[in-house]
Write a protein that holds these residues in place. Structure first.
Motif, PDB file in Angstrom:
ATOM      1  N   GLY A  41      33.406 -24.482 -20.522  1.00  0.00           N
ATOM      2  CA  GLY A  41      32.965 -25.102 -21.620  1.00  0.00           C
ATOM      3  C   GLY A  41      32.591 -23.986 -22.540  1.00  0.00           C
ATOM      4  O   GLY A  41      32.872 -22.744 -22.661  1.00  0.00           O
ATOM      5  N   SER A  42      31.758 -24.643 -23.843  1.00  0.00           N
ATOM      6  CA  SER A  42      31.430 -23.602 -24.683  1.00  0.00           C
ATOM      7  C   SER A  42      30.288 -22.842 -24.505  1.00  0.00           C
ATOM      8  O   SER A  42      29.789 -21.833 -25.021  1.00  0.00           O
ATOM      9  N   TYR A  53      21.638 -27.695 -31.178  1.00  0.00           N
ATOM     10  CA  TYR A  53      21.987 -27.925 -29.902  1.00  0.00           C
ATOM     11  C   TYR A  53      20.806 -26.911 -28.945  1.00  0.00           C
ATOM     12  O   TYR A  53      20.904 -25.622 -29.242  1.00  0.00           O
ATOM     13  N   TYR A  89      21.413 -22.706 -27.134  1.00  0.00           N
ATOM     14  CA  TYR A  89      21.348 -21.391 -27.625  1.00  0.00           C
ATOM     15  C   TYR A  89      19.844 -20.883 -27.188  1.00  0.00           C
ATOM     16  O   TYR A  89      19.749 -19.773 -26.712  1.00  0.00           O
ATOM     17  N   CYS A 100      25.574 -24.638 -36.294  1.00  0.00           N
ATOM     18  CA  CYS A 100      26.175 -25.619 -35.811  1.00  0.00           C
ATOM     19  C   CYS A 100      26.494 -26.906 -36.863  1.00  0.00           C
ATOM     20  O   CYS A 100      25.518 -27.382 -37.669  1.00  0.00           O
ATOM     21  N   ASN A 149      24.381 -30.797 -33.918  1.00  0.00           N
ATOM     22  CA  ASN A 149      23.923 -31.931 -32.964  1.00  0.00           C
ATOM     23  C   ASN A 149      22.325 -31.665 -32.771  1.00  0.00           C
ATOM     24  O   ASN A 149      21.886 -30.450 -32.559  1.00  0.00           O
ATOM     25  N   ALA A 198      31.592 -28.018 -32.004  1.00  0.00           N
ATOM     26  CA  ALA A 198      31.945 -29.097 -31.068  1.00  0.00           C
ATOM     27  C   ALA A 198      32.445 -30.324 -31.447  1.00  0.00           C
ATOM     28  O   ALA A 198      33.158 -30.928 -30.799  1.00  0.00           O
ATOM     29  N   THR A 233      35.698 -26.996 -28.342  1.00  0.00           N
ATOM     30  CA  THR A 233      35.674 -27.338 -26.810  1.00  0.00           C
ATOM     31  C   THR A 233      36.440 -28.726 -26.591  1.00  0.00           C
ATOM     32  O   THR A 233      36.834 -29.408 -27.691  1.00  0.00           O
ATOM     33  N   LYS A 286      34.549 -33.025 -26.075  1.00  0.00           N
ATOM     34  CA  LYS A 286      34.136 -34.283 -26.821  1.00  0.00           C
ATOM     35  C   LYS A 286      35.525 -35.000 -27.150  1.00  0.00           C
ATOM     36  O   LYS A 286      35.767 -35.875 -26.667  1.00  0.00           O
TER      37      LYS A 286
END
Ligand SMILES: *Cc1c(COP(=O)(O)O)cnc(C)c1O
Length: 373
Positions: free
Chosen positions: A105-106, A132, A135, A176, A180, A207, A232, A235
């Motif tokens: 995954g990322s 997100y 982090y 990001c 998100n 993402a 990624t 999604k």
């Protein structure tokens, strides 16, 4: 005091050279010394070496890794650098294979970036807020200070305030876009100000880039040696359970990422499977098109429901919506066996629910239930 004077001097020197460079080439390249940013123990690390790959194509008898010699499909350790898979990704993404690091995954590269660049209890990270949450979680796990800089009221990015939060101990900035949970893109000029104004690692998490109307930041990799772009398969590609994420960066950075990751982080089942899936890029694009259509249909229907106070613009496969009482709506939806994401307690998201765009039927079910609340 001493640190900050040193920092100011080095910043001045950097700006001076950049100015000279911009005069001579008319190109605003930012080439920073990555090794200087890396934690000393990582810089001096002698990484685990898998001797086999030095003899690839030369040897035919492999008695080096204590594997079971029986010729079943998965008896051998997988390629630690996933060369075949990266060659395919490189073609699709138009980057060099050496600019790619693959992770579980990322989420894996997010953690690695912090571990490589941030000295616990000493260095810090600056990130936009809300964003997100991983982090922040990874920073906490690694005992690294995490500085949140609020987005503007319309969820746009303020480069000036991000850069104001930076000091001599800031190693990484997390951005990001599309973001998100706010679903919007960060303005290119604001991002450029950060790229040009910060001599450290800038992570751009993409993402949701497949759903966006704007191009990726991948093109900028060769001009900004501190840039890391995360993408990624979870999604748009429909492979969340496979756990495969991509970090794109200069060879200097991917070198460190590869040295610090578990050697065999991406197992052979995953390498083969993702490699096969890459042949169906057309299918991914069809899905994206369908989901973007569904997003607009869903947004239209939600807009007609009085309970929905606001639908934020989206460049992703989800909608952030505002209701009078998010907890109440969330719980009522749960009792009708529909799960959305309650973002009520996230900064700047009071009253907000994050709704993933589903199939036409699923979206219809949601809309019908919301109408009855
Ligand atoms: C979903 C998401 C990811 C994906 O993480 P994986 O570990 O690749 O599944 C990364 N960043 C953001 C902002 C996300 O929303």
């Amino acid at each position: 005091m001493v640190e900050s004077a040193k920092y100011k001097t080095s910043k001045f020197v950097l700006y001076f050279f950049r100015f000279i460079l911009s005069l001579s080439t008319n190109c605003y390249c930012v080439m920073i010394d990555i090794s200087r940013l890396v934690r000393e123990n990582i810089r001096n690390l002698k990484p685990y070496s898998c001797a086999r790959y030095e003899f690839e194509g030369v040897a035919s008898v492999f008695l080096d890794a204590n594997e079971n010699p029986m010729n079943v499909p998965y008896n051998r350790y997988p390629d630690p650098l996933q060369k075949e898979l990266k060659a395919k990704i490189a073609k699709i993404k138009n980057v060099r294979p050496s600019q790619i690091m693959l992770g579980v995954g990322s989420d894996e590269p997010i953690d690695l970036i912090i571990r490589i660049f941030c000295e616990p209890e000493e260095d810090n990270i600056v990130a936009m807020d809300p964003t997100y949450n991983m982090y922040n979680v990874c920073a906490d796990i690694n005992c690294v200070e995490y500085r949140k800089v609020l987005l503007n009221d319309d969820y746009s990015l303020d480069a000036k305030r991000i850069l104001e939060a930076v000091d001599g101990k800031t190693k990484v900035i997390f951005l990001c876009s599309p973001n998100n949970p706010t679903a919007n893109l960060m303005d290119r000029n604001e991002v450029m100000k950060i790229l040009n104004g910060f001599e450290g690692i800038i992570v751009m998490d993409e993402a949701y880039i497949d759903f966006s109307s704007q191009p990726s930041w991948l093109k900028m990799l060769d001009e900004h040696s501190g840039l890391i772009v995360l993408q990624t398969f979870s999604k748009a590609w429909g492979l969340a359970s496979v756990r495969c994420g991509m970090a794109f960066a200069s060879e200097h950075i991917t070198g460190y990422l590869n040295n610090v990751k578990y050697p065999y982080n991406i197992n052979m089942l995953t390498q083969k499977f993702v490699s096969e899936q890459l042949d169906y890029e057309g299918r991914k694009e069809k899905w994206v098109k369908m989901l973007l259509e569904q997003r607009e249909i869903l947004a239209g229907k939600l807009a007609a429901i009085p309970l929905i106070e606001k639908i934020y613009p989206s460049e992703a496969n989800f909608l952030l919506v505002k209701v009078p009482d998010a907890n109440d709506v969330y719980n009522k939806l749960i009792s009708r066996s529909i799960v959305v994401r309650n973002r009520n307690n996230i900064s700047m998201c009071l009253g907000c629910l994050r709704i993933t765009v589903g199939t036409a039927e699923e979206n219809e079910t949601l809309v019908n239930e919301l109408k009855q609340l």
